[in-house]
Design a protein around this motif. Structure first.
Motif, short mmCIF file in Angstrom:
data_model
loop_
_atom_site.label_atom_id
_atom_site.label_comp_id
_atom_site.label_asym_id
_atom_site.label_seq_id
_atom_site.Cartn_x
_atom_site.Cartn_y
_atom_site.Cartn_z
N ALA A 222 -1.71 4.17 -14.80
CA ALA A 222 -0.50 3.64 -13.94
C ALA A 222 -0.50 2.20 -13.83
N ASN B 2 -3.14 1.16 -6.11
CA ASN B 2 -1.72 1.83 -6.64
C ASN B 2 -0.83 1.12 -5.69
N GLN B 3 -1.18 0.87 -4.45
CA GLN B 3 -0.05 0.32 -3.59
C GLN B 3 -0.75 -0.38 -2.46
N ASN C 118 5.13 1.14 -5.25
CA ASN C 118 5.63 1.83 -6.40
C ASN C 118 7.12 1.73 -6.77
N THR C 119 7.61 1.90 -8.03
CA THR C 119 8.71 1.63 -8.08
C THR C 119 10.11 2.35 -7.39
N VAL D 139 7.22 10.01 -9.83
CA VAL D 139 6.42 9.14 -9.27
C VAL D 139 5.05 9.19 -9.92
N ILE D 140 4.08 8.26 -9.44
CA ILE D 140 2.63 8.42 -10.04
C ILE D 140 2.02 9.59 -9.39
N PHE E 286 6.30 1.38 -13.34
CA PHE E 286 5.51 1.90 -12.48
C PHE E 286 5.32 1.55 -11.12
N SER E 287 5.23 0.10 -11.00
CA SER E 287 5.12 -0.49 -9.83
C SER E 287 5.44 -1.81 -9.87
N ASP F 236 5.76 -4.52 -13.73
CA ASP F 236 4.47 -4.03 -13.95
C ASP F 236 3.28 -4.88 -13.69
#
Length: 357
Positions: free
Chosen positions: A103, A123-124, A143-144, A150-151, A170-171, A196
């Motif tokens: 991811a 991730n975030q 995240n997007t 979602v992831i 993804f983000s 990304d």
């Protein structure tokens, strides 16, 4: 004398009762306004096997992201720390494992263990400010806002992911502003690094995004480095047991640099409080000269794939079990069969276990 004593006692009792009531109300108000720290996350693992193609060293998989390893395999551990104040707060979202690495594929310098890091992957990571009841500013990596999936596997009904999700962003890292417009309407605008590129910019270019929402239906826009994407994500409760999710998107690059278009439907039926069955039916088409995920499709011409995924979801407390069968049928011979001959179709099964805390 007796009457006076009783009257005074009554006044004292009423005063004491009022004092207790006010004190309790103040305590409750303070408890409601007190900043809240939360700690949550998921852990998931799965087993996957091809039915119409080899496994082991010659194992292949659909051209979508995640859940592509064969045999007994790991998903990820997800740990989320969040602090919610009256006006401000933060979210620190860490992922460990193959799903988390996939991811964050465009963040190799500091965050991704493949780039020499320690294995902790962000991730975030963002802070936010509730400027008012109607406006929230978010700054950092999030995240997007595009797409239905979602992831985190706990937030998706199907365990494997769609082509639309895999090709979309993804983000993002940047600044976004969310607006509550009232009467179930909402809006969002954002300025971000290119798609990304989450840990730093590195290009000098910037992406812009926007969203318009109404009662759970969202129309999303993204422009990044010559690429423009429009996306619709939503769903409807057709009955208490039956839900239909919808995702459709189109992406195109300037100067005929390639494109993709797709639509996915997610009918889901709840048989009980602990068991549901869901189907993802997706048609995805890739335009000329657009590089596919994993080079699954021929980049010299148009390609398409029809993917049907049937997933069961059974909950046992905080544990969710997901058996799944998936059929991918492509317009080109991008898979192989059990005789090692090229073919356009692939059937596979998996069983996933997801624990949420």
């Amino acid at each position: 004398m007796k009457t006076i004593i009783n009257t005074n006692f009554g006044k004292i009792f009423i005063l004491a009762l009022l004092t207790v009531t006010v004190t309790t109300a103040v305590a409750q108000e303070e408890e409601e306004t007190k900043p809240k720290f939360s700690f949550s996350g998921t852990v998931d693992a799965y087993y996957r096997s091809n039915l119409t193609a080899p496994n082991g060293e010659e194992a292949i998989a659909p051209g979508s992201s995640f859940a592509n390893l064969d045999g007994f395999a790991l998903g990820m551990a997800n740990v989320i720390a969040a602090y919610e104040g009256e006006k401000v707060g933060f979210v620190a979202d860490l992922v460990f494992g193959p799903r988390g690495s996939d991811a964050t594929f465009n963040s190799p310098q500091y965050l991704n263990s493949a780039g020499g890091g320690t294995g902790e992957i962000l991730n975030q990571l963002y802070v936010y400010w509730n400027v008012s009841d109607a406006v929230t500013l978010t700054f950092g990596n999030f995240n997007t806002f595009l797409g239905y999936e979602v992831i985190s596997p706990a937030a998706n009904f199907n365990y494997s992911t769609s082509y639309l999700f895999s090709y979309g962003p993804f983000s993002h890292t940047g600044l976004k502003a969310d607006f509550d417009l009232g009467s179930d309407w909402s809006a969002m605008v954002a300025v971000m690094n290119p798609t990304d590129l989450t840990e730093l910019n590195g290009t000098g270019d910037y992406a812009v995004g926007a969203q318009l929402g109404y009662s759970g239906q969202f129309l999303n826009f993204l422009y990044s480095q010559g690429g423009f994407e429009v996306d619709y994500t939503g769903g409807f409760d057709l009955s208490e047991e039956f839900y239909l999710g919808i995702n459709a998107a189109h992406f195109s690059m300037e100067d005929d640099g390639g494109s993709f278009t797709g639509v996915a439907l997610y009918p889901q039926y709840a048989f009980s409080e602990t068991f549901s069955l869901g189907l993802r039916g997706e048609y995805f088409m890739e335009g000329d000269q657009f590089g596919a995920i994993g080079d699954v499709f021929d980049a010299d011409g148009d390609s398409n794939v029809l993917a049907i995924t049937l997933t069961g979801s059974a909950t046992i407390g905080d544990l969710t079990l997901k058996p799944e069968i998936r059929l991918d049928s492509a317009s080109e011979d991008v898979f192989i069969d059990n005789d090692r001959a090229a073919t356009g179709s692939l059937a596979s099964v998996l069983f996933a276990a997801i624990y949420s805390f």
